[in-house]
Structure formats: C-alpha cells, structure tokens
Design a protein around this motif. Structure first.
Motif, PDB file in Angstrom:
ATOM      1  N   ARG A 176      -0.568   4.173   9.124  1.00 14.29           N
ATOM      2  CA  ARG A 176      -1.623   3.369   8.522  1.00 14.29           C
ATOM      3  C   ARG A 176      -2.130   3.954   7.217  1.00 14.29           C
ATOM      4  N   LYS A 177      -2.409   5.247   7.182  1.00 11.33           N
ATOM      5  CA  LYS A 177      -2.932   5.866   5.969  1.00 11.33           C
ATOM      6  C   LYS A 177      -1.912   5.817   4.835  1.00 11.33           C
ATOM      7  N   ALA A 178      -0.655   6.068   5.175  1.00 11.97           N
ATOM      8  CA  ALA A 178       0.390   6.025   4.155  1.00 11.97           C
ATOM      9  C   ALA A 178       0.569   4.607   3.629  1.00 11.97           C
ATOM     10  N   GLN A 179       0.449   3.632   4.515  1.00 13.89           N
ATOM     11  CA  GLN A 179       0.562   2.241   4.080  1.00 13.89           C
ATOM     12  C   GLN A 179      -0.502   1.907   3.030  1.00 13.89           C
ATOM     13  N   LEU A 180      -1.745   2.278   3.331  1.00 13.02           N
ATOM     14  CA  LEU A 180      -2.839   1.970   2.408  1.00 13.02           C
ATOM     15  C   LEU A 180      -2.651   2.692   1.076  1.00 13.02           C
ATOM     16  N   LEU A 186       3.093 -10.274  -0.792  1.00 14.35           N
ATOM     17  CA  LEU A 186       3.818 -10.307   0.482  1.00 14.35           C
ATOM     18  C   LEU A 186       3.927  -8.925   1.111  1.00 14.35           C
ATOM     19  N   THR A 187       3.748  -7.872   0.341  1.00 16.90           N
ATOM     20  CA  THR A 187       3.832  -6.522   0.915  1.00 16.90           C
ATOM     21  C   THR A 187       2.636  -6.211   1.805  1.00 16.90           C
ATOM     22  N   LEU A 188       1.612  -7.083   1.788  1.00 18.30           N
ATOM     23  CA  LEU A 188       0.450  -6.870   2.646  1.00 18.30           C
ATOM     24  C   LEU A 188       0.688  -7.336   4.071  1.00 18.30           C
ATOM     25  N   ILE A 189       1.783  -8.014   4.315  1.00 19.59           N
ATOM     26  CA  ILE A 189       2.043  -8.566   5.652  1.00 19.59           C
ATOM     27  C   ILE A 189       1.992  -7.506   6.744  1.00 19.59           C
ATOM     28  N   PRO A 190       2.599  -6.323   6.571  1.00 17.13           N
ATOM     29  CA  PRO A 190       2.581  -5.336   7.665  1.00 17.13           C
ATOM     30  C   PRO A 190       1.183  -4.916   8.098  1.00 17.13           C
ATOM     31  N   ILE A 191       0.249  -4.760   7.149  1.00 20.46           N
ATOM     32  CA  ILE A 191      -1.080  -4.285   7.552  1.00 20.46           C
ATOM     33  C   ILE A 191      -1.947  -5.417   8.093  1.00 20.46           C
ATOM     34  N   LEU A 192      -1.476  -6.643   7.971  1.00 27.12           N
ATOM     35  CA  LEU A 192      -2.223  -7.773   8.530  1.00 27.12           C
ATOM     36  C   LEU A 192      -1.910  -8.005   9.999  1.00 27.12           C
ATOM     37  N   LYS A 239      -2.558  -6.087  12.380  1.00 24.58           N
ATOM     38  CA  LYS A 239      -3.660  -5.588  13.196  1.00 24.58           C
ATOM     39  C   LYS A 239      -4.986  -6.044  12.596  1.00 24.58           C
ATOM     40  N   ARG A 240      -5.853  -6.542  13.443  1.00 26.92           N
ATOM     41  CA  ARG A 240      -7.125  -7.071  12.949  1.00 26.92           C
ATOM     42  C   ARG A 240      -7.971  -6.007  12.264  1.00 26.92           C
ATOM     43  N   CYS A 241      -7.803  -4.762  12.711  1.00 25.32           N
ATOM     44  CA  CYS A 241      -8.613  -3.689  12.130  1.00 25.32           C
ATOM     45  C   CYS A 241      -8.271  -3.436  10.673  1.00 25.32           C
ATOM     46  N   ASN A 242      -7.173  -4.030  10.197  1.00 24.61           N
ATOM     47  CA  ASN A 242      -6.747  -3.820   8.817  1.00 24.61           C
ATOM     48  C   ASN A 242      -7.155  -4.962   7.891  1.00 24.61           C
ATOM     49  N   ILE A 243      -7.953  -5.898   8.388  1.00 22.29           N
ATOM     50  CA  ILE A 243      -8.345  -7.041   7.573  1.00 22.29           C
ATOM     51  C   ILE A 243      -9.156  -6.604   6.360  1.00 22.29           C
ATOM     52  N   ALA A 251      -9.527  -5.778   0.473  1.00 24.75           N
ATOM     53  CA  ALA A 251      -9.773  -4.901  -0.674  1.00 24.75           C
ATOM     54  C   ALA A 251      -8.548  -4.830  -1.582  1.00 24.75           C
ATOM     55  N   LEU A 252      -7.356  -4.810  -0.976  1.00 22.67           N
ATOM     56  CA  LEU A 252      -6.125  -4.774  -1.763  1.00 22.67           C
ATOM     57  C   LEU A 252      -5.906  -6.085  -2.505  1.00 22.67           C
ATOM     58  N   VAL A 253      -6.291  -7.190  -1.876  1.00 19.30           N
ATOM     59  CA  VAL A 253      -6.172  -8.487  -2.549  1.00 19.30           C
ATOM     60  C   VAL A 253      -7.089  -8.526  -3.766  1.00 19.30           C
TER      61      VAL A 253
END
Length: 402
Positions: free
Chosen positions: A150-154, A174-180, A182-186, A191-193
């Motif tokens: 998770r931390k590396a993804q962010l 589209l690279t945001l799909i993996p962190i979406l 899990k609800r905790c990553n909303i 913020a990335l959007v």
C-alpha cells in the motif's frame, strides 16, 4: 474428447480472446481496409531525435509517438489488421491481470470491455492510435502498481500522476484502479485525482492548446470532419490502387453526388490516355469544393497526376497535407510532392522532401531512388513514367497553374 473438453473449460476465455482477435483482424482487413490506409496517409513518422522530442514536448507525447510508429505499418492493410488483432489480445490480457481471478468465472469476461470499446473507436477515423497506446500503457502500469504494497503504491502513484500524465495523457488515471479495490484507499485515491487535475491545469499553462483539449488528451480525439466520409476514403483507396472500373461501378451503384468522386469517375473514363487539355476542360469540372476533405484531395491528386495535370496534382496533395487536423505531415503527400517537383524542375524542393522521406521506414527505398533522379535530372527524359508527364508539362498548354 474428454481432454479437449477439459482444455476448453480451463482455457475457454483465452480461446475466446484468440478467436475475437482473429475476427478483429479479419474485419478490418476485409471490411475497412480504406480506413487503415486513411490513417497511414494522415501522418509522417520519422526515425530521428527531433521528431521524438517534438512529440515529448506536449502531454501524451510518448503515446502519440508509439501510436504513430504502429500506424506507419498500415501502409499495408494486412499489417494494419494484424496490429489491431494483436492490440485487442494484449489489452484484454492486461485487463485480465488487473481484474485477477474473480470468484465467479463469468466475471472474467469484464476483461473484454476495454478491448471491445477500443475496437469500436478504431472504426472511427477521428480517434488516432494515441488513445489506444495510452490505455495499453496505463493498464500495464496499473498491473505493476498492483504488485506493490500500500505505501509503495501511494508513493509510486504520486510520481506517476505528473510524469505519467505528461507521457501518455489523461489515461494515466487508470493506474488508480488497484488502490480502489479497498474502501480504505478512497481518500488517497481522491487526493491523487486532485493531484492529476492540478497537473492538467498546470500543463495547460505551458502548452499551446486550450484547456479543453489538454484535459481530454491532446491527440486522443480529432474533433474535425476534414478526413471526409467513409465513402470518400473508399474511393480514394480504389483510385490509389488504380482500380478504375471498381470506382465507376460503385459510383453508378451508389449514385454519389460528391463532386470529387464525380470528377474522378469522369477522368477514369478517359482510360488515363494522354489527351489535349483544352478538350479535357469540357469534361473536367474542378472546384475547390473537391478539396473539402483529405481523402477527396488525395484522390484528386492521384487522378490528375495520371492524366498529366501536374500542377493541380501538386496543389491537391499539398492542401491534403495541410488540412490534417492535428497538424501532422503526410508521407503520401510528400511522395507526390517529390514527383511533381522533379517534373516541374524544382529539384532543390524535391531534394528537401526526399531527405525527409529517407528517414521513414517504408518510403526510404523509393526516396533513395528519387534522389538519383533529382541529382541527375537528365534521367527523367528516359524514365518510363515521368518522361511523359515532363513532356506534357513543358510543351502542353498549362490551364491549371495557381
């Protein structure tokens, strides 16, 4: 029999993808070959650093560069059709890796959605290959991001938003799909959007494009009708291949009212024989309306070149190139301009265009042969094709010089 059934059960999705990939290739090759040629003739891909840097100077430039590199192969419709089939399979595979192995196997069919949507867009000349490459690269990056914690993804996505946006355009979202998943990553995803939106707004301040075009992708979509209708593209392909009887037959079957097509058909009935230009004036109705689309202009150039109207062939080719919506140049237009400038004695201009075409993949050999004629103009007098056009130009009554 049982082994075959078991194999199909375990590999049914990929068998379906393979069949659909072949079907996509067959569809474009058999039904839309003119579309493949129209895409190729509306660009000029060069193997040099200046061309690459020109593309990288705007958002989405890497995707545009790679897309144009693919489209140069569309000069051969078979190669273009194979590219489309291969892209369909690869994008489906990346989508499947991104989805993973869902609990219900039928959900795996969702991996077909991006490929099917893009296949539909491929049938529209207004969508360049840039969007396809951008989606492919974004999906590949998303698959890579999915492998990180998770931390590396962010951390990676924070860097990817500005860098990825500049390289491939808005499809980087589209690279945001993996962190979406899990609800905790909303919250991090939002913020990335916002970070991506800020990158878009910032880039609009430094590139010569309006915010609307930058936001949707500089070269994702060409909001223009200059390419002409599919009918225009079909006739242009037939004229380019000198299939004059097919042009005439289709004209009578469809009853087209297009001025460019009507003129092309009228000229084809002369069987491309050398005739007096005064006589042709009574049969040839030229109008600037005939140059209202790229395909019509190319068709006009091809027909006029064969009947000896070198100046109007040159004008039509040049106007076709300048009308390309995204301001690209055209290898096919430069091919014609080399010929016309050699015939009219403008060897320095011809050499300039030859030097450009020598940096391409599929026009390089032809350009090298034309360089010999440009450096030794006397050889034109013995050329089996150009000598006749040169005689018409030098001794005929030129009625079409602008």
């Amino acid at each position: 029999m049982m082994k075959a059934k078991t194999y199909i059960q375990h590999n049914g999705l990929w068998l379906l993808v393979a069949v659909l990939g072949i079907a996509v290739s067959g569809y474009f090759l058999l039904r839309l070959p003119f579309l493949l040629l129209a895409r190729e003739q509306a660009q000029l891909f060069l193997w040099n650093t200046d061309y690459l840097m020109e593309r990288l100077a705007v958002p989405g430039g890497l995707a545009q560069y790679l897309g144009e590199m693919m489209v140069q192969f569309f000069l051969n419709p078979l190669a273009g059709a194979i590219w489309y089939g291969a892209l369909f399979v690869v994008i489906t595979w990346l989508s499947f890796l991104l989805i993973g192995s869902p609990k219900h196997r039928y959900l795996s069919l969702l991996s077909l959605v991006p490929s099917l949507v893009l296949t539909y867009l491929w049938t529209d000349i207004r969508f360049p290959m840039t969007l396809t490459v951008a989606v492919l690269l974004a999906l590949a990056l998303a698959v890579g991001v999915q492998l990180l914690n998770r931390k590396a993804q962010l951390a990676v996505l924070t860097v990817l938003m500005p860098v990825g946006y500049w390289l491939i355009g808005p499809a980087i979202v589209l690279t945001l799909i993996p962190i979406l998943y899990k609800r905790c990553n909303i919250v991090p995803a939002m913020a990335l959007v916002i970070w991506l939106v800020a990158c878009v707004l910032g880039s609009a301040r430094v590139v010569p494009y309006p915010l609307k075009q930058v936001a949707r992708g500089v070269d994702y979509y060409l909001d223009d009708t200059k390419f002409g209708t599919y009918e225009d593209m079909t006739y242009d392909m037939l004229v380019r291949e000198q299939r004059w009887s097919a042009v005439v037959n289709r004209y009578h079957e469809q009853g087209s009212e297009s001025l460019a097509i009507r003129d092309a058909v009228g000229l084809s009935m002369f069987q491309l024989q050398q005739i007096d230009q005064q006589e042709m004036l009574s049969h040839f109705e030229f109008s600037t309306k005939a140059l209202s689309s790229i395909s019509s202009a190319f068709m006009m150039s091809e027909v006029c070149m064969h009947v000896g109207m070198v100046n109007i062939a040159q004008r039509a080719a040049f106007e076709a190139m300048e009308a390309i919506p995204n301001h690209n140049k055209s290898a096919r237009a430069l091919h014609r301009l080399v010929e016309t400038n050699l015939i009219t004695g403008q060897t320095d201009v011809a050499l300039k265009y030859i030097a450009i075409l020598e940096q391409t993949t599929f026009y390089r050999g032809w350009a090298s042969r034309m360089r010999v004629l440009a450096e030794q103009p006397q050889q034109l007098d013995h050329h089996p094709y150009y000598h006749r056009l040169k005689e018409i130009y030098e001794h005929g009554n030129d009625m079409f010089f602008y």
